[in-house]
Enzyme design. Structure first.
Site, PDB file in Angstrom:
ATOM      1  N   GLU A 200       0.784  -1.249   0.000  1.00 24.85           N
ATOM      2  CA  GLU A 200       0.000   0.000   0.000  1.00 24.85           C
ATOM      3  C   GLU A 200       0.809   1.290   0.000  1.00 24.85           C
ATOM      4  O   GLU A 200       0.627   2.144   0.880  1.00 24.85           O
ATOM      5  CB  GLU A 200      -0.986   0.000   1.191  1.00 24.85           C
ATOM      6  CG  GLU A 200      -2.028  -1.086   1.085  1.00 24.85           C
ATOM      7  CD  GLU A 200      -3.216  -0.921   2.045  1.00 24.85           C
ATOM      8  OE1 GLU A 200      -3.152  -0.096   2.971  1.00 24.85           O
ATOM      9  OE2 GLU A 200      -4.214  -1.638   1.854  1.00 24.85           O
ATOM     10  N   GLU A 304      -6.114  -8.009   0.164  1.00 19.49           N
ATOM     11  CA  GLU A 304      -6.780  -7.563   1.395  1.00 19.49           C
ATOM     12  C   GLU A 304      -8.230  -7.243   1.071  1.00 19.49           C
ATOM     13  O   GLU A 304      -8.510  -6.567   0.072  1.00 19.49           O
ATOM     14  CB  GLU A 304      -6.102  -6.314   1.997  1.00 19.49           C
ATOM     15  CG  GLU A 304      -4.722  -6.554   2.573  1.00 19.49           C
ATOM     16  CD  GLU A 304      -4.192  -5.355   3.350  1.00 19.49           C
ATOM     17  OE1 GLU A 304      -4.990  -4.517   3.788  1.00 19.49           O
ATOM     18  OE2 GLU A 304      -2.958  -5.277   3.506  1.00 19.49           O
TER      19      GLU A 304
END
Ligand SMILES: *[C@@H]1O[C@H](CO)[C@@H](O)[C@H](O)[C@H]1NC(C)=O
Ligand SMILES: *[C@@H]1O[C@H](CO)[C@@H](O)[C@H](O)[C@H]1NC(C)=O
Length: 368
Positions: A200, A304
């Protein structure tokens, strides 16, 4: 073709066959979240007891408590949050991959930084259990020096200094090279099948510069991983921008065996508060085409996701099937996270399974 050529070809084919047929059999995984990179909201027991509420991430915790006490608490947490019995339960539930987030401080702590040493031993212990019980591991560089997203889950909330100092790239690359080397050993090659370069990274407020830097970092760290490991799939996170930004990792022959990791949540940002439950459940269907396209270029997983929504929506089982079913149109999924310490079942694979929301034994067909 001579017999030797055929023999060599065969040898190559055998030695290059993966322990997991990515793109053919879907990844069904869980993250070992809140473990080696602390996340307070995951409700990890005891670690934050008696601390002021502003102590919110691992860096602050270590700084506030001082080394000795931070070490005492973190070691107790590392020792207990993931057990061999958890791994066995996950395997029995039909999970085939573990994604293991770790921070740079597991392998190198620069002078003057407050981190507690020792978390790498637990990465190795989890890998050992994964191997013993027949699970694959995706090792995930979740906390980069300077922070790549400014969130607590990078280890140090606040700045996003990762992009702005070459020393951060160099340290990260050294760490990833070490990881790649460790898991190139013959006893790990069939277990640790994916190495993720960075979790991320965010580009938002300095988009062009950061995208450029990120591509530089991906190249630099990819090369270091490949120098040390000729078999692992190398995963990159999409940095929350459209997948076609990353297709060069397929088209440029410099790269091979690259996986794209996309994260889909339906919570946190204000846009979700207007969603009805039906809209939440239907949303994954809108990802089908994009996932198909991306997956035709690079193995694509949703590394995720969770069942959390801002509203209370019943029918989590349906929501779970919608998500898993759609993500398996690509190369599979990894739920965040394997368990939650304060009973937030929408974030907890094991609770979701106990509640009957997730059942991996039948086919998973989304309604799109
Ligand atoms: C990785 O392991 C393979 C198989 O054992 C070996 O041939 C190769 O030389 C290793 N690479 C490095 C950089 O050690
Ligand atoms: C899961 O699904 C399978 C096959 O559809 C079924 O036989 C089994 O009873 C289900 N398990 C649970 C716990 O609901």
């Amino acid at each position: 073709m001579s017999k030797t050529t055929i023999f060599l070809g065969l040898l190559l084919a055998i030695s290059c066959s993966w322990a997991w047929p990515y793109g053919e059999t879907p990844v069904r995984g869980v993250n070992l979240g809140g473990w080696l990179v602390l996340e307070k909201w995951i409700g990890v027991p005891n670690v934050y007891d008696g601390l002021p509420s502003w102590v919110n991430d691992e860096w602050q915790l270590c700084e506030y408590l001082g080394y000795q006490e931070a070490e005492r608490r973190l070691k107790a947490h590392w020792e207990s949050w993931v057990t061999e019995n958890d791994i066995i339960q996950l395997k029995n539930a039909g999970i085939n991959h573990l994604r293991i987030p770790f921070g740079y401080w597991a392998l190198e702590i620069p002078n003057g930084e407050p981190w507690v040493w020792g978390s790498w031993d637990y990465v190795m212990r989890a890998c050992d259990w994964a191997r013993k019980h027949g699970l694959q591991v995706m090792i995930d560089f979740h906390g980069a020096p300077g922070s790549q997203n400014g969130n607590d889950h990078s280890g140090h909330a606040g700045e996003t200094a990762f992009f702005y100092h070459d020393s951060n790239f160099q340290l990260s690359t050294r760490v990833l090279g070490q990881v790649a080397k460790i898991f190139n050993a013959s006893e790990w090659r069939n277990t640790v099948t994916i190495i993720q370069l960075l979790n991320e990274p965010v580009l938002w407020d300095d988009y062009n510069y950061r995208l450029d830097r990120l591509k530089q970092f991906y190249r630099m760290s990819y090369d270091e991983v490949r120098k040390n490991n000729d078999i692992a799939v190398v995963a990159v996170h999409d940095a929350f921008i459209s997948s076609d930004n990353w297709y060069y990792l397929r088209d440029d022959p410099h790269y091979f065996w690259v996986m794209l990791d996309i994260h889909y949540y339906q919570v946190f940002t204000p846009e979700w508060s207007d969603y009805t439950c039906e809209q939440h459940w239907a949303l994954p269907c809108r990802y089908v085409n994009g996932l198909r396209q991306a997956n035709a270029k690079l193995w694509t997983i949703v590394g995720e996701w969770s069942l959390a929504t801002p509203k209370n929506c019943n029918n989590q089982g349906y929501f779970a099937r919608q998500q898993m079913g759609v993500y398996e149109v690509a190369s599979g999924w990894v739920m965040w996270t394997f368990k939650h310490g304060a009973g937030w079942s929408e974030w907890d694979f094991m609770a979701s399974q106990r509640n009957g929301w997730i059942n991996l034994s039948g086919a998973i067909t989304p309604q799109c």
